[in-house]
Design a protein around this motif. Structure first.
Motif, PDB file in Angstrom:
ATOM      1  N   TRP A 187      -9.202  54.882  54.281  1.00 31.81           N
ATOM      2  CA  TRP A 187      -8.807  55.770  53.255  1.00 31.81           C
ATOM      3  C   TRP A 187      -9.599  55.204  51.979  1.00 31.81           C
ATOM      4  CZ3 TRP A 187      -7.805  59.881  52.345  1.00 31.81           C
ATOM      5  CH2 TRP A 187      -6.836  60.842  52.399  1.00 31.81           C
ATOM      6  N   LEU A 188      -9.659  54.247  51.594  1.00 35.35           N
ATOM      7  CA  LEU A 188      -9.868  54.021  49.792  1.00 35.35           C
ATOM      8  C   LEU A 188     -11.271  53.617  49.999  1.00 35.35           C
ATOM      9  CD1 LEU A 188      -6.635  51.473  48.928  1.00 35.35           C
ATOM     10  CD2 LEU A 188      -6.917  53.431  49.302  1.00 35.35           C
ATOM     11  N   SER A 225      -5.810  59.168  45.092  1.00 30.90           N
ATOM     12  CA  SER A 225      -4.448  59.825  44.577  1.00 30.90           C
ATOM     13  C   SER A 225      -3.961  59.058  44.736  1.00 30.90           C
ATOM     14  CB  SER A 225      -3.658  61.421  44.585  1.00 30.90           C
ATOM     15  OG  SER A 225      -5.091  62.470  44.284  1.00 30.90           O
ATOM     16  N   TYR A 226      -3.161  58.702  46.009  1.00 29.05           N
ATOM     17  CA  TYR A 226      -1.866  57.963  46.253  1.00 29.05           C
ATOM     18  C   TYR A 226      -2.476  56.623  47.506  1.00 29.05           C
ATOM     19  CZ  TYR A 226       0.562  61.568  44.791  1.00 29.05           C
ATOM     20  OH  TYR A 226       1.850  61.983  43.835  1.00 29.05           O
ATOM     21  N   THR A 227      -2.120  55.670  47.421  1.00 29.40           N
ATOM     22  CA  THR A 227      -2.488  54.694  48.920  1.00 29.40           C
ATOM     23  C   THR A 227      -0.967  55.383  50.228  1.00 29.40           C
ATOM     24  OG1 THR A 227      -0.603  52.636  47.814  1.00 29.40           O
ATOM     25  CG2 THR A 227      -2.973  52.719  47.372  1.00 29.40           C
ATOM     26  N   LEU A 269      -1.475  63.337  51.997  1.00 31.43           N
ATOM     27  CA  LEU A 269      -2.771  62.382  50.726  1.00 31.43           C
ATOM     28  C   LEU A 269      -1.869  61.225  50.055  1.00 31.43           C
ATOM     29  CD1 LEU A 269      -3.775  65.732  49.213  1.00 31.43           C
ATOM     30  CD2 LEU A 269      -5.431  64.037  51.027  1.00 31.43           C
ATOM     31  N   GLY A 270      -0.412  61.451  50.766  1.00 38.28           N
ATOM     32  CA  GLY A 270       0.343  60.275  50.046  1.00 38.28           C
ATOM     33  C   GLY A 270       1.711  60.923  49.193  1.00 38.28           C
ATOM     34  N   ASP A 326     -10.018  62.624  47.057  1.00 33.84           N
ATOM     35  CA  ASP A 326      -9.251  62.926  47.636  1.00 33.84           C
ATOM     36  C   ASP A 326      -9.681  63.940  49.207  1.00 33.84           C
ATOM     37  OD1 ASP A 326      -6.841  61.446  46.882  1.00 33.84           O
ATOM     38  OD2 ASP A 326      -6.388  63.756  46.432  1.00 33.84           O
ATOM     39  N   SER A 327     -11.110  63.803  49.616  1.00 32.27           N
ATOM     40  CA  SER A 327     -11.545  63.849  50.268  1.00 32.27           C
ATOM     41  C   SER A 327     -11.721  63.959  51.961  1.00 32.27           C
ATOM     42  CB  SER A 327     -13.038  64.274  50.080  1.00 32.27           C
ATOM     43  OG  SER A 327     -14.173  64.561  51.463  1.00 32.27           O
TER      44      SER A 327
END
Length: 207
Positions: free
Chosen positions: A157-158, A164-166, A183-184, A46-47
């Motif tokens: 983001w991805l 961890s999350y979308t 972060l979600g 999650d950087s």
């Protein structure tokens, strides 16, 4: 009432990236449901390097609701909060909806633009009529777009990361620079997360 088994499935669905419809499946495994033993948790990246303090790329989205089509550069001079969400089977999305509504109601007249981005995770085909119904279910009156095939989510983001999350959120300043990323998962109406977001919104509105 949602049974424990259904809740675990719903939490997993809201978690880490899963294959987007009509798009290649990420190689990473899905995140465990909340409460899974630490020994079995997958390590995620999650950087925020290369995201925070960088200009937000233009979004590439399909259909808009509650607004004519918008481009990010049209919102220069406003503070922008962009949140990805899915259907009401996601408890994080349902739990965050009151927070987004409150931010819109409190700060829209002061220069905050809340933007919802729907990303489809269900195995059933994407149906914009259903999406419109979920927008009404959540009570969203701010602009919402469909991020078909997760095109913008992947770019913002991805891509290149095992997140961890979308359901990430991006707070963007008046010059179009990303200043905060949530972060979600859940943004509860009260607590440390929303207090920090509100403080940043107020600071950026005052700049």
């Amino acid at each position: 009432m949602m049974t424990r088994g259904c809740l675990v499935l719903a939490l997993a669905a809201c978690g880490a990236p899963s294959p987007a419809p009509q798009a290649p499946a990420p190689a990473a495994a899905s995140a465990p449901a909340a409460g899974a033993p630490a020994a079995h948790r997958h390590h995620h990246d999650d950087s925020l390097a290369g995201v925070v303090d960088q200009p937000a790329p233009p979004w590439q989205v399909a259909q808009w609701f509650n607004s004519p089509p918008l481009q990010l550069d049209e919102l220069r001079g406003k503070v922008v909060l962009v949140r990805w969400f899915m259907d009401p089977s996601c408890p994080f999305c349902s739990g965050t909806a009151p927070t987004l509504r409150a931010l819109h109601e409190r700060y829209a007249d002061k220069g905050l633009a809340v933007i919802g981005m729907y990303h489809h995770k269900a195995e059933t085909p994407l149906d914009p009529v259903e999406v419109e119904g979920w927008i009404k279910h959540f009570g969203y009156r701010f602009p919402v777009a469909i991020d078909k095939d997760w095109t913008t989510l992947r770019r913002w983001w991805l891509d290149g990361h095992d997140r961890s999350y979308t359901s990430a959120s991006f707070l963007i300043d008046k010059a179009g620079v990303v200043r905060r990323v949530h972060l979600g998962g859940l943004i509860a109406p009260e607590g440390d997360d929303i207090n920090a977001i509100r403080a940043d919104v107020e600071r950026l509105l005052a700049e």
